[in-house]
Design a protein around this motif. Structure first.
Motif, PDB file in Angstrom:
ATOM      1  N   SER A 155       2.708   5.348   0.732  1.00  0.00           N
ATOM      2  CA  SER A 155       2.739   6.791   0.577  1.00  0.00           C
ATOM      3  C   SER A 155       1.331   7.360   0.662  1.00  0.00           C
ATOM      4  O   SER A 155       0.428   6.912  -0.041  1.00  0.00           O
ATOM      5  N   ARG A 196      10.543   5.803  -2.931  1.00  0.00           N
ATOM      6  CA  ARG A 196       9.724   5.282  -4.023  1.00  0.00           C
ATOM      7  C   ARG A 196      10.050   3.817  -4.275  1.00  0.00           C
ATOM      8  O   ARG A 196       9.174   3.015  -4.594  1.00  0.00           O
ATOM      9  N   ARG A 197      11.320   3.483  -4.145  1.00  0.00           N
ATOM     10  CA  ARG A 197      11.717   2.085  -4.334  1.00  0.00           C
ATOM     11  C   ARG A 197      11.072   1.200  -3.278  1.00  0.00           C
ATOM     12  O   ARG A 197      10.481   0.165  -3.579  1.00  0.00           O
ATOM     13  N   GLN A 231       7.437   0.721  -3.882  1.00  0.00           N
ATOM     14  CA  GLN A 231       7.128  -0.252  -4.923  1.00  0.00           C
ATOM     15  C   GLN A 231       7.329  -1.674  -4.414  1.00  0.00           C
ATOM     16  O   GLN A 231       6.670  -2.609  -4.874  1.00  0.00           O
ATOM     17  N   GLU A 232       8.232  -1.838  -3.454  1.00  0.00           N
ATOM     18  CA  GLU A 232       8.476  -3.174  -2.900  1.00  0.00           C
ATOM     19  C   GLU A 232       7.489  -3.500  -1.791  1.00  0.00           C
ATOM     20  O   GLU A 232       7.524  -4.589  -1.223  1.00  0.00           O
ATOM     21  N   GLY A 233       6.645  -2.548  -1.452  1.00  0.00           N
ATOM     22  CA  GLY A 233       5.595  -2.828  -0.486  1.00  0.00           C
ATOM     23  C   GLY A 233       5.957  -2.553   0.957  1.00  0.00           C
ATOM     24  O   GLY A 233       5.150  -2.776   1.852  1.00  0.00           O
ATOM     25  N   ASN A 293      12.702  -9.891  -3.986  1.00  0.00           N
ATOM     26  CA  ASN A 293      11.940  -8.781  -3.416  1.00  0.00           C
ATOM     27  C   ASN A 293      10.916  -9.276  -2.407  1.00  0.00           C
ATOM     28  O   ASN A 293      10.763  -8.692  -1.322  1.00  0.00           O
ATOM     29  N   PRO A 306      -0.279  10.831  -0.060  1.00  0.00           N
ATOM     30  CA  PRO A 306       0.107  12.109  -0.666  1.00  0.00           C
ATOM     31  C   PRO A 306      -0.099  13.299   0.267  1.00  0.00           C
ATOM     32  O   PRO A 306      -1.142  13.416   0.895  1.00  0.00           O
ATOM     33  N   ARG A 361      13.955  10.654  -1.543  1.00  0.00           N
ATOM     34  CA  ARG A 361      12.758  10.403  -2.347  1.00  0.00           C
ATOM     35  C   ARG A 361      12.919   9.159  -3.202  1.00  0.00           C
ATOM     36  O   ARG A 361      12.034   8.305  -3.263  1.00  0.00           O
ATOM     37  N   GLU A 362      14.074   9.040  -3.846  1.00  0.00           N
ATOM     38  CA  GLU A 362      14.314   7.883  -4.701  1.00  0.00           C
ATOM     39  C   GLU A 362      14.251   6.587  -3.893  1.00  0.00           C
ATOM     40  O   GLU A 362      13.631   5.611  -4.317  1.00  0.00           O
ATOM     41  N   SER A 393      10.871  -8.453   1.736  1.00  0.00           N
ATOM     42  CA  SER A 393       9.767  -7.756   2.390  1.00  0.00           C
ATOM     43  C   SER A 393       9.102  -8.635   3.437  1.00  0.00           C
ATOM     44  O   SER A 393       8.377  -8.145   4.302  1.00  0.00           O
TER      45      SER A 393
END
Lengths: 233, 233
Positions: A69, A59-60, A63-65, A160, A71, A55-56, A164
């Motif tokens: 996600s 999420r990272r 956030q970096e694209g 970052n 839901p 999960r961690e 990506s």
DNA sequence: CATGGGAAGATTGTATACAATTCGTATACA
DNA sequence: TGTATACGAATTGTATACAATCTTCCCATG
């Protein structure tokens, strides 16, 4: 490769970190195709850990694209749309040209000399492993320029962004052999920087980023929606 | 306020999200002072949840630069150093000037008119609540410009950067009443944009960002390491 | 008095169990 | 046949318990 003065933080050997690096590598090398579904539990099984570190990591990456996600549906590898490519190159241009300008004013001769030694890179056409190595070294060159700007915040953001964008470049390398062309570009840029001509260096960087964008665009037009799931942007 | 076309994702009402927003607000409004220690368990107790959502919120804030993690010691509100301020403004300048240029070429007259209506903002000197409201509206103005660039990636990055810079501005507002000055700056910028003069608009933005940096620098020099824990950069 | 070892405390990292939410489907009903 | 609804499967979100790692401080020992 990444940083000369990497005083920031020693990357600890944690499961979340491992999953993050593995997943990121698989995504930017297109081994996980854009649009591919990824569930937390499935990833946990794959990597032999529980959902928490997975999960961690997710999420990272989100956030970096690189991950999207949805839901209660799962994670998906972010699709590659023409607009996302165009947006990314536009932003890269804004940041990297400034980085070059700043670096010209702040880097020492010694450092520019070292940068010059990173400019000569090449790859073997249609050799996958060669692609990966080439892109890694190419990333190293651009990150070194960013680091010479002496701006930590700029470095992190550009880092970052470039990571990506790596998967875009994967698409482009198969179009033809651009190794020599890119090496020449790097060396030309460094010459401008050594001459301490910040305007010429920035313009040079801008032009090279545009050229890179054009290569990707042509590669995408050639592939034309057959090999990869390209979403309409 | 944030986005006109916020089609991206409906912000769900989850515990992690709540903790994130609350923590971020308390940090950018300086209610949590730079350098202040924050532990996962303590935060969990404060917000009445478990460590899991707290952890997620903290990692996010860490990646955005507002929190610093010292392993096995805890999280700390990132200190405000002169270098961090300078780095932030430098990066902001690179991104926002480009955003302005792009917006001039892509926004409709209708949208620029709307932008104009966001330019007139003011605050009451030495009124804390007024500061918070002013900074919120000021952020809204700059985010609207970013959004008119039609570049989602640029918008996201600039959004994160501006949010993390909010606490700098808090330091600056107490130095004097700059409400009128900043309102004039906004209106001047919009006039350049309406005239579709991208070069003048970008130069105007650059100059205003520099002016803002100077205000913060003076505020910091005035406070001179007594009120707040400013680390040497 | 300086120094190294080690136990205790604190903090993060991970695993597992459970709750909440969503989506698809089948079914009852008009 | 079309529609609404209730049920169930799948997934994420959260809580708690436990393990691993680091720090600190005290004390023995040279």
């Amino acid at each position: 490769m990444a940083g000369p003065r990497t005083i920031v933080a020693a990357p600890r050997r944690t499961a979340a970190e491992e999953v993050y690096r593995s997943l990121r590598r698989d995504i930017v090398t297109l081994q996980h195709r854009p649009g591919a579904p990824l569930g937390e539990q499935a990833l946990a099984d794959t990597y032999g850990t529980s959902r928490v570190p997975v999960r961690e990591a997710c999420r990272r990456l989100q956030q970096e694209g690189l991950l999207t996600s949805i839901p209660y549906k799962g994670y998906f590898v972010s699709p590659i749309s023409p607009k996302e490519i165009s947006d990314s190159f536009e932003l890269r241009s804004a940041i990297e040209t400034r980085a070059v300008s700043l670096a010209v004013g702040r880097a020492s001769d010694r450092e520019l000399e070292r940068l010059s030694s990173l400019a000569s890179i090449e790859y073997t056409y249609s050799d996958w492993a060669s692609y990966a190595d080439f892109l890694d070294k190419n990333l190293g060159f651009h990150l070194e320029v960013a680091s010479l700007s002496r701006n930590d915040r700029l470095f992190t953001v550009l880092h970052n962004l470039l990571v990506s964008m790596q998967r875009f470049f994967f698409l482009g390398l198969d179009l033809g052999d651009f190794g020599a062309e890119m090496r020449n570009e790097h060396e030309l840029l460094v010459r401008h920087m050594i001459r301490r001509d910040d305007v010429a260096a920035a313009a040079c960087a801008e032009q090279q980023i545009t050229a890179s964008y054009e290569r990707i665009r042509r590669a995408l037009a050639a592939a034309e929606g057959v090999e990869l799931p390209i979403s309409e942007g």
